[in-house]
Write an enzyme that holds these catalytic residues in place. Sequence first.
Site, PDB file in Angstrom:
ATOM      1  N   CYS A 296      21.179  62.645  11.090  1.00  0.00           N
ATOM      2  CA  CYS A 296      20.069  62.953  12.007  1.00  0.00           C
ATOM      3  C   CYS A 296      20.451  62.911  13.479  1.00  0.00           C
ATOM      4  O   CYS A 296      19.736  63.462  14.315  1.00  0.00           O
ATOM      5  CB  CYS A 296      18.903  62.004  11.752  1.00  0.00           C
ATOM      6  SG  CYS A 296      19.130  60.349  12.429  1.00  0.00           S
TER       7      CYS A 296
ATOM      8  N   GLN B  49       8.795  64.157  22.974  1.00  0.00           N
ATOM      9  CA  GLN B  49       7.402  63.822  22.604  1.00  0.00           C
ATOM     10  C   GLN B  49       7.344  62.366  22.146  1.00  0.00           C
ATOM     11  O   GLN B  49       7.102  61.474  22.937  1.00  0.00           O
ATOM     12  CB  GLN B  49       6.883  64.802  21.557  1.00  0.00           C
ATOM     13  CG  GLN B  49       6.686  66.203  22.114  1.00  0.00           C
ATOM     14  CD  GLN B  49       6.040  67.166  21.131  1.00  0.00           C
ATOM     15  OE1 GLN B  49       5.514  66.793  20.093  1.00  0.00           O
ATOM     16  NE2 GLN B  49       6.093  68.445  21.455  1.00  0.00           N
ATOM     17  N   CYS B  50       7.623  62.107  20.853  1.00  0.00           N
ATOM     18  CA  CYS B  50       7.626  60.690  20.451  1.00  0.00           C
ATOM     19  C   CYS B  50       8.846  59.999  21.054  1.00  0.00           C
ATOM     20  O   CYS B  50       8.877  58.787  21.196  1.00  0.00           O
ATOM     21  CB  CYS B  50       7.612  60.549  18.932  1.00  0.00           C
ATOM     22  SG  CYS B  50       9.223  60.693  18.154  1.00  0.00           S
TER      23      CYS B  50
ATOM     24  N   VAL C 135      40.645  54.716   5.014  1.00  0.00           N
ATOM     25  CA  VAL C 135      39.435  55.082   5.766  1.00  0.00           C
ATOM     26  C   VAL C 135      39.769  55.401   7.216  1.00  0.00           C
ATOM     27  O   VAL C 135      40.297  54.553   7.940  1.00  0.00           O
ATOM     28  CB  VAL C 135      38.386  53.955   5.690  1.00  0.00           C
ATOM     29  CG1 VAL C 135      37.222  54.241   6.636  1.00  0.00           C
ATOM     30  CG2 VAL C 135      37.862  53.821   4.267  1.00  0.00           C
TER      31      VAL C 135
ATOM     32  N   ALA D  70      29.057  70.433   8.678  1.00  0.00           N
ATOM     33  CA  ALA D  70      28.321  69.294   9.254  1.00  0.00           C
ATOM     34  C   ALA D  70      27.920  69.566  10.711  1.00  0.00           C
ATOM     35  O   ALA D  70      27.841  70.706  11.150  1.00  0.00           O
ATOM     36  CB  ALA D  70      29.147  68.018   9.144  1.00  0.00           C
TER      37      ALA D  70
ATOM     38  N   ALA E 279       4.564  60.238  13.392  1.00  0.00           N
ATOM     39  CA  ALA E 279       3.733  59.708  12.302  1.00  0.00           C
ATOM     40  C   ALA E 279       3.254  60.835  11.382  1.00  0.00           C
ATOM     41  O   ALA E 279       3.450  60.781  10.186  1.00  0.00           O
ATOM     42  CB  ALA E 279       2.548  58.947  12.882  1.00  0.00           C
TER      43      ALA E 279
ATOM     44  N   MET F 268       1.862  58.631  19.541  1.00  0.00           N
ATOM     45  CA  MET F 268       2.909  58.890  18.544  1.00  0.00           C
ATOM     46  C   MET F 268       3.688  60.143  18.901  1.00  0.00           C
ATOM     47  O   MET F 268       4.252  60.797  18.041  1.00  0.00           O
ATOM     48  CB  MET F 268       2.289  58.995  17.159  1.00  0.00           C
ATOM     49  CG  MET F 268       1.039  59.840  17.098  1.00  0.00           C
ATOM     50  SD  MET F 268       0.116  59.524  15.589  1.00  0.00           S
ATOM     51  CE  MET F 268      -1.404  60.391  15.938  1.00  0.00           C
TER      52      MET F 268
ATOM     53  N   GLU G 256      -3.124  69.495  14.701  1.00  0.00           N
ATOM     54  CA  GLU G 256      -2.837  69.977  13.352  1.00  0.00           C
ATOM     55  C   GLU G 256      -2.809  71.501  13.177  1.00  0.00           C
ATOM     56  O   GLU G 256      -2.003  72.011  12.415  1.00  0.00           O
ATOM     57  CB  GLU G 256      -3.874  69.396  12.381  1.00  0.00           C
ATOM     58  CG  GLU G 256      -3.752  67.902  12.205  1.00  0.00           C
ATOM     59  CD  GLU G 256      -4.954  67.333  11.487  1.00  0.00           C
ATOM     60  OE1 GLU G 256      -6.078  67.476  11.997  1.00  0.00           O
ATOM     61  OE2 GLU G 256      -4.772  66.755  10.408  1.00  0.00           O
TER      62      GLU G 256
HETATM   63  C1  LIG Z   1      26.263  64.081   7.374  1.00  0.00           C
HETATM   64  C2  LIG Z   1      27.477  64.671   6.701  1.00  0.00           C
HETATM   65  C3  LIG Z   1      27.578  66.050   6.599  1.00  0.00           C
HETATM   66  C4  LIG Z   1      28.682  66.607   5.964  1.00  0.00           C
HETATM   67  N1  LIG Z   1      28.752  67.966   5.864  1.00  0.00           N
HETATM   68  C5  LIG Z   1      29.838  68.532   5.273  1.00  0.00           C
HETATM   69  C6  LIG Z   1      29.953  69.934   5.151  1.00  0.00           C
HETATM   70  O1  LIG Z   1      29.087  70.677   5.600  1.00  0.00           O
HETATM   71  N2  LIG Z   1      31.052  70.432   4.540  1.00  0.00           N
HETATM   72  C7  LIG Z   1      32.034  69.632   4.030  1.00  0.00           C
HETATM   73  O2  LIG Z   1      33.006  70.129   3.500  1.00  0.00           O
HETATM   74  N3  LIG Z   1      31.942  68.296   4.132  1.00  0.00           N
HETATM   75  C8  LIG Z   1      30.867  67.743   4.725  1.00  0.00           C
HETATM   76  N4  LIG Z   1      30.770  66.390   4.808  1.00  0.00           N
HETATM   77  C9  LIG Z   1      31.812  65.578   4.182  1.00  0.00           C
HETATM   78  C10 LIG Z   1      32.881  65.200   5.158  1.00  0.00           C
HETATM   79  O3  LIG Z   1      33.588  66.323   5.567  1.00  0.00           O
HETATM   80  C11 LIG Z   1      33.798  64.252   4.456  1.00  0.00           C
HETATM   81  O4  LIG Z   1      33.073  63.091   4.192  1.00  0.00           O
HETATM   82  C12 LIG Z   1      34.988  63.915   5.297  1.00  0.00           C
HETATM   83  O5  LIG Z   1      35.794  64.991   5.507  1.00  0.00           O
HETATM   84  C13 LIG Z   1      35.765  62.812   4.691  1.00  0.00           C
HETATM   85  O6  LIG Z   1      36.710  62.390   5.644  1.00  0.00           O
HETATM   86  P1  LIG Z   1      36.719  60.903   6.186  1.00  0.00           P
HETATM   87  O7  LIG Z   1      37.890  60.787   7.051  1.00  0.00           O
HETATM   88  O8  LIG Z   1      35.428  60.568   6.789  1.00  0.00           O
HETATM   89  O9  LIG Z   1      36.902  60.144   4.828  1.00  0.00           O
HETATM   90  P2  LIG Z   1      36.684  58.622   4.495  1.00  0.00           P
HETATM   91  O10 LIG Z   1      35.275  58.332   4.194  1.00  0.00           O
HETATM   92  O11 LIG Z   1      37.320  57.801   5.538  1.00  0.00           O
HETATM   93  O12 LIG Z   1      37.519  58.586   3.148  1.00  0.00           O
HETATM   94  C14 LIG Z   1      37.136  59.376   2.064  1.00  0.00           C
HETATM   95  C15 LIG Z   1      38.078  59.288   0.884  1.00  0.00           C
HETATM   96  O13 LIG Z   1      39.256  60.009   1.150  1.00  0.00           O
HETATM   97  C16 LIG Z   1      40.392  59.194   0.927  1.00  0.00           C
HETATM   98  N5  LIG Z   1      41.349  59.500   1.959  1.00  0.00           N
HETATM   99  C17 LIG Z   1      41.087  59.718   3.258  1.00  0.00           C
HETATM  100  N6  LIG Z   1      42.222  60.005   3.914  1.00  0.00           N
HETATM  101  C18 LIG Z   1      43.217  59.936   3.023  1.00  0.00           C
HETATM  102  C19 LIG Z   1      44.618  60.115   3.089  1.00  0.00           C
HETATM  103  N7  LIG Z   1      45.201  60.441   4.229  1.00  0.00           N
HETATM  104  N8  LIG Z   1      45.328  59.967   1.967  1.00  0.00           N
HETATM  105  C20 LIG Z   1      44.740  59.652   0.800  1.00  0.00           C
HETATM  106  N9  LIG Z   1      43.422  59.462   0.682  1.00  0.00           N
HETATM  107  C21 LIG Z   1      42.668  59.617   1.771  1.00  0.00           C
HETATM  108  C22 LIG Z   1      39.911  57.791   1.025  1.00  0.00           C
HETATM  109  O14 LIG Z   1      40.711  56.946   0.234  1.00  0.00           O
HETATM  110  C23 LIG Z   1      38.506  57.890   0.505  1.00  0.00           C
HETATM  111  O15 LIG Z   1      38.496  57.773  -0.880  1.00  0.00           O
HETATM  112  C24 LIG Z   1      29.686  65.777   5.437  1.00  0.00           C
HETATM  113  C25 LIG Z   1      29.573  64.397   5.552  1.00  0.00           C
HETATM  114  C26 LIG Z   1      28.491  63.842   6.175  1.00  0.00           C
HETATM  115  C27 LIG Z   1      28.375  62.371   6.284  1.00  0.00           C
HETATM  116  S1  FES Z   2      10.516  63.841  20.134  1.00  0.00           S
HETATM  117 FE1  FES Z   2      12.070  64.385  18.772  1.00  0.00          FE
HETATM  118  S2  FES Z   2      11.563  63.260  17.010  1.00  0.00           S
HETATM  119 FE2  FES Z   2       9.872  62.927  18.277  1.00  0.00          FE
HETATM  120  S1  FES Z   3      21.046  57.186  12.220  1.00  0.00           S
HETATM  121 FE1  FES Z   3      20.979  59.237  11.508  1.00  0.00          FE
HETATM  122  S2  FES Z   3      22.940  59.911  12.077  1.00  0.00           S
HETATM  123 FE2  FES Z   3      23.034  57.832  12.521  1.00  0.00          FE
END
Ligand SMILES: Cc1cc2nc3c(=O)[nH]c(=O)nc-3n(C[C@H](O)[C@H](O)[C@H](O)COP(=O)(O)OP(=O)(O)OC[C@H]3O[C@@H](n4cnc5c(N)ncnc54)[C@H](O)[C@@H]3O)c2cc1C
Ligand code: FES
Ligand code: FES
Length: 1355
Positions: free
Chosen positions: A52, A116-117, A282, A362, A822, A1063, A1286
């Site tokens: 968000c 707004q909110c 990670v 994303a 709300a 709100m 509304e």
């Molecule tokens: C809100 C949101 C929207 C998203 N939208 C999309 C989207 O539109 N399209 C899409 O494709 N993805 C999307 N994703 C997924 C996102 O791309 C993946 O979660 C991200 O790429 C994972 O990378 P990280 O570094 O955050 O992984 P982490 O969470 O840090 O790790 C994920 C996993 O990968 C493993 N890992 C990481 N790096 C290595 C490494 N170098 N070697 C071995 N294992 C490894 C870890 O062990 C773990 O198991 C979205 C995620 C979120 C939260």
């Molecule tokens: S002003 Fe954006 S969520 Fe309310």
């Molecule tokens: S609280 Fe929604 S993206 Fe962090």
Amino acid sequence: MSGNQESGCLTFYVNGKKVTERDVDPETMLLPYLRKRMRLTGAKYGCGGGGCGACTVMLSRYQVHSRTVVHCAVNACLLPVCQLHGAAVTTVEGIGSTKTKLHPVQERIAKAHGSQCGFCTPGMVMSMYTLLRNKPQPTMEDITEALAGNLCRCTGYRPILDGYKTFCESSNCCQNSGAKSCSNGNSISENNSNCCQQIGKANGNEVTDDLENGHLKLFSTDNLLPLDPTQDLIFPPELIRMTESGLQATQTFRGERITWVSPISLDEVVDLKSRHPEAPIVIGNTNIGLDIKFKGILHPFIISPTRVPDLFVVKNTPQGVSVGAGCSMSVVRAALEDLVRTLPLDQTEVHRALLQQLGNLAGQQIRNVATLGGNIVSAYPNSDLNPVLAAGNCRLTVVSKGGRREIPMNKDFFVGFGKTLLNPDEIAVSVFIPVSRKGEFVRAFRQAPRKENALATVNAGMRVRFRDGSSVVDELSIFYGGVGPCTVGASKTCQQIIGRPWGEEALTAAYPVLLEEIPLPPSAPGGKVAFRRALTLNFLFKFFLQMQQKLAEMGIIAEDLRQDMRSSLEALPNDFLPSYQEFQDVLEGQPGQDPVGRPMMHRSALSQATGEAVYCDDMPKTEGELFLSLVTSTKAHAKILNIDVGAALALPGVVDVITARDIPGKKFRMFCGMNEELLAEKEVTCVGQMVCAVVADTKPHAKRGAAAVKITYEDQPELVFTVEEAIEKKSFFEPLREIERGNVSEGFKMADHIHEGEIRIGGQEHFYMETQSMLVIPVGEEGEMNVYLSTQHPTMAQDAIAETLDIPSNRVTCHIKRIGGAFGGKVTKTTILACITAVAAWKTERSVRLVLERGEDMLITGARHPVLGQYKIGYMKDGRITAADVKYYANAGNTADESPLIVAKILLHFDNAYNIPNMRGRSAACKTNLPSNTAFRGFGVPQCMLVTESIINDVALKLGRPAEEIRELNMYRGPSLTHYKMPFDPENMLRCWEECKRRSSIQRRRGDIAQFNQHNRFKKRGLALVPIKYGIGFDIAFLNQAAALVHIFQDGSVLVNHGGTEMGQGIHTKMQQVASRELRIPTSLIHISETNTHMVPNTCPSAASFGTDANGMAVKDACETLYKRLEPIRKRNPEGPWQSWIKAAFLEKISLSATGYYKGHDLYMDWEKQEGQPYAYFTYGVCCCEVELDCLTGDYRTIRTDVVFDIGRSINPSIDIGQIEGAFTQGVGLYTMEELKFSPSGVLYTRGPGQYKIPAVCDVPLQFNIYLLPGTQNPHAIYSSKGIGEPALFLGSSVFFALKEAVAAARSDAGLSGPFEFHSPATPERACLACASHLTQMVPISKPGSFQPWAIETP
Ligand SMILES: Cc1cc2nc3c(=O)[nH]c(=O)nc-3n(C[C@H](O)[C@H](O)[C@H](O)COP(=O)(O)OP(=O)(O)OC[C@H]3O[C@@H](n4cnc5c(N)ncnc54)[C@H](O)[C@@H]3O)c2cc1C
Ligand code: FES
Ligand code: FES
């Protein structure tokens, strides 16, 4: 220093201040750290999962190799504090404040009415701020991209974009003086309808300088603070020195449950991984973070190699580029963009396909942290990169103790859900992306529930290599995501085509093979089976067209791509055009100081933009405070045999478990005459029903406690989920309602034609950005309780808490400072939550806080009612409707809540704008085993009117005429009576209609659309003009009253108290304007602190669009009394000033405090007699929308929206236009996007922004014009204004009907005509399938009943 040293010490900066932390718990994310530990509450919790943007902050790091500082917007909710070593964090508080100096990004969003909110505002501000740090003169595209990861539920985004557009060098199409060509890239010509100059003309409202200058504006760009980079915090030199010194040590952090090691060399990572093969690597934490938070998966050991240089190397060679697996998506994107700029075009096919996916993957905040390696190894079924990497012959290099190896990312690489060929001890080091060879082409495809910031439904990567100089396919590689447990290859399909010339014949032979090769079963997780299968075909078809075009361009095939197919390859329009907001000027002679009728910024907008505005959970922790976490039912219908709290009580920090037995007073609430238990005692009737609550010293402890409570159930038979099941079992909440006008049977006899149909309208989650929040503080004396909460109905909460605790209401004070949205969802459900929290506070004698997680909120608190509408209509050849018989079944869920009132309101509005002489409506609230649904903006009206407009649409489709003609023919005209015999005059509705037709140049555009549709086979346009007549007020007379209390202090400052809650709808701003007019003083002297049940008692809910009408009159009354009291003093000293009158009044013992009261209208509805006066008056509006639909994906874009609204004489045009735009956008969400999905056993799947999509910046109409009808009066409300909260929501349906028209055009090409099934929301799935292309029709459809679908249909 060697890497062997261990240290758990972090050094980082927050807003220029150094922070040193030892022994941080690895589970601590930056958001709670900022909010709770540092008391920087500007960043907000909206979802906790990166979806968000409410928590956005800027993260800056120094890069040694480039000697630059890199600034990124990141989601603080997913950023572990352990990763902050060496970083500088900037929050909204760090860039400006009302106390010191505002930053221009804060000022402009506030002044442009983009807050707004305000709950989303700090996140918006920080996304924009980061963009400006990196690019001080951004383009509109940069801005929309930067804000794509930020959701707002109030504004509709247009004012935010308009405010921030002021940072662009040239902010609009053709706005440069003397422009020869349009800055949208469109040439200025008579027939280019995309150019803003043409659209200006089309408005019948020539855009000339004069008019621009003479035009009243909602906000002035004069005197805006300039962007001054020298104002920005500098990156701390200490961190530069620290990074440059290279002094690094391995860091280890040990928390309650997790050990986190941050090594500094690859060898160390390899060693750690060999000892802890199960430990995740990670870096981005965007996958693992969600696992830990939402799935309860515990990783006791985590390796975080953020400081291991080998993982971040980008190395270019003639064969291709090797990209470090630790690189973030943003870094990968920048590196590929660089290569595309420098390498020959034909070498960068894979690069460009990846870039296309990266642009949509994303939002910015996620792309800035999520890594390439993480995306690959997470092996999501719908990873956007994996299908392209696989099709593009990319290779992954991995290391382990066993050595280094290179793995081709081919069809064998992905072995199952979340699994690849990697061994548990292997680490991905880099990805090799090869340059493309001669004759090789790569393309990427993607379809998602929302155009931006949404995981793909299906995506694909496709690569072809043609034999030299021919169209014969030598190599073909196709990979899909979203159609199985992991990325899958379609090798058999490829084999079918390889060796053949690229052409229809090969393709036709390939389709059946593809359908067989990717056989998604009918119950596949994720549902949308037919759509997903259709997308696999449609993407292949698109690839086919693209390559055909390419081969033609290269002169290899003679035939050019068919003219009508070309647009299938183009993106949907995406260029914003200037939008107009027109409103009436104040009456001549109105003093300049009188703010009524003038646009005035929301009174808290600046504090909201600086993060100073205080929401419930921003209040500091009180001494000994406990956190409450709820335990909810996992069964849809079961007896509770036992609640075992032993394990929970034994956990660290857990203080108590509250069950129904602990409630000292009333254990239930009564709504509509039916009881609803606060906590289930013997039986549960839906998944998500509250059973008990755990209180503990911290939120994590309370959550763990709640997870440890064991409830034993005995399942009960007879589950009811859908309205059909409820109808069959006669499972309803009484009373069932019926109303009839004229004689329906006679009306049918009279008709030339009879038609029957039905439409299903899905529910809608409120998705207020601030989840349900409250803090109950026992005063410790005579049972007094101070309750701080986010509710629209403070008195209901006060009385309910008193009854629950068995104390008088005079001991409970409810305080509502402001609410972060709300929309009807913070009345009954909040009351129940407040009662439970109060019991916990009473029992433990400690303050208790409850802030629901987004997922809990969505599960527990219900939504808008899904409705099934069934109709039979009679109509004449000319389109007049003679009779309508309509049944409405609303899925109420497991308790009555306000459902009987909602289904009654449905029947009061089902005529909408039409005078159908014979009509009968019947409505029922179905009792089911789903979570109880509740009020939501419009209270049933948006559902019932969609049925009415579908009826009109069906008649139009039957007769082959434009729907607006049928609408016009059936409208009320002249003094009229509603079907419940309430007199009204529809004149202003008809004026809105005519004005909207004129403003939107409907005649001309109808012709343009017909031409467009004729020349394009898979892109279609549609247009719809929809009216609304909306009744304002409560049909229960006593709810229309209001009271106020106004104090004047000796210094002349004024404190206004009233019963309305703020709100986001701007009620406090409007009350300030009312007081300012009545007391003849500037608004700067008037303050509104909060809504407080001890200041103004016995308040009515802020709902039914009636808040300003009622409270405004009460404030006016109080101010009039005070002004009158001052009369003798004023007469003696007419020149004042005000302060001197007040001083004198005090000395002369004149009371400077007065109450005000408004009795309200005596509205009623007599259902026995089927007549009444349930509304004070009607608000009218009309909306015209045009959309363009991609029939092959179901994606669409609203090209233009024109709204004309009669809201009387607006008290504050900026606030009222904000309400119209926000409600319209929420309506677009309801009718085209938002889908609540339940499993066959009644479990809600959609519990966050990841699964539930509300409109985002990408959904703003490209041109969004609002016109407030001039010359209108309303004798029934304050200052001749009208309620507006509304009504406009329904106008979002014009997008639905425009889409339906576009689909009808596609169906016509497919040889289909007449009415067709088109349920709401009109998602891409529904739109694409309804287009019934030759490809869609190939998809085999499983017989309903022969399988269990993944999700049930709730209406
Ligand atoms: C809100 C949101 C929207 C998203 N939208 C999309 C989207 O539109 N399209 C899409 O494709 N993805 C999307 N994703 C997924 C996102 O791309 C993946 O979660 C991200 O790429 C994972 O990378 P990280 O570094 O955050 O992984 P982490 O969470 O840090 O790790 C994920 C996993 O990968 C493993 N890992 C990481 N790096 C290595 C490494 N170098 N070697 C071995 N294992 C490894 C870890 O062990 C773990 O198991 C979205 C995620 C979120 C939260
Ligand atoms: S002003 Fe954006 S969520 Fe309310
Ligand atoms: S609280 Fe929604 S993206 Fe962090």
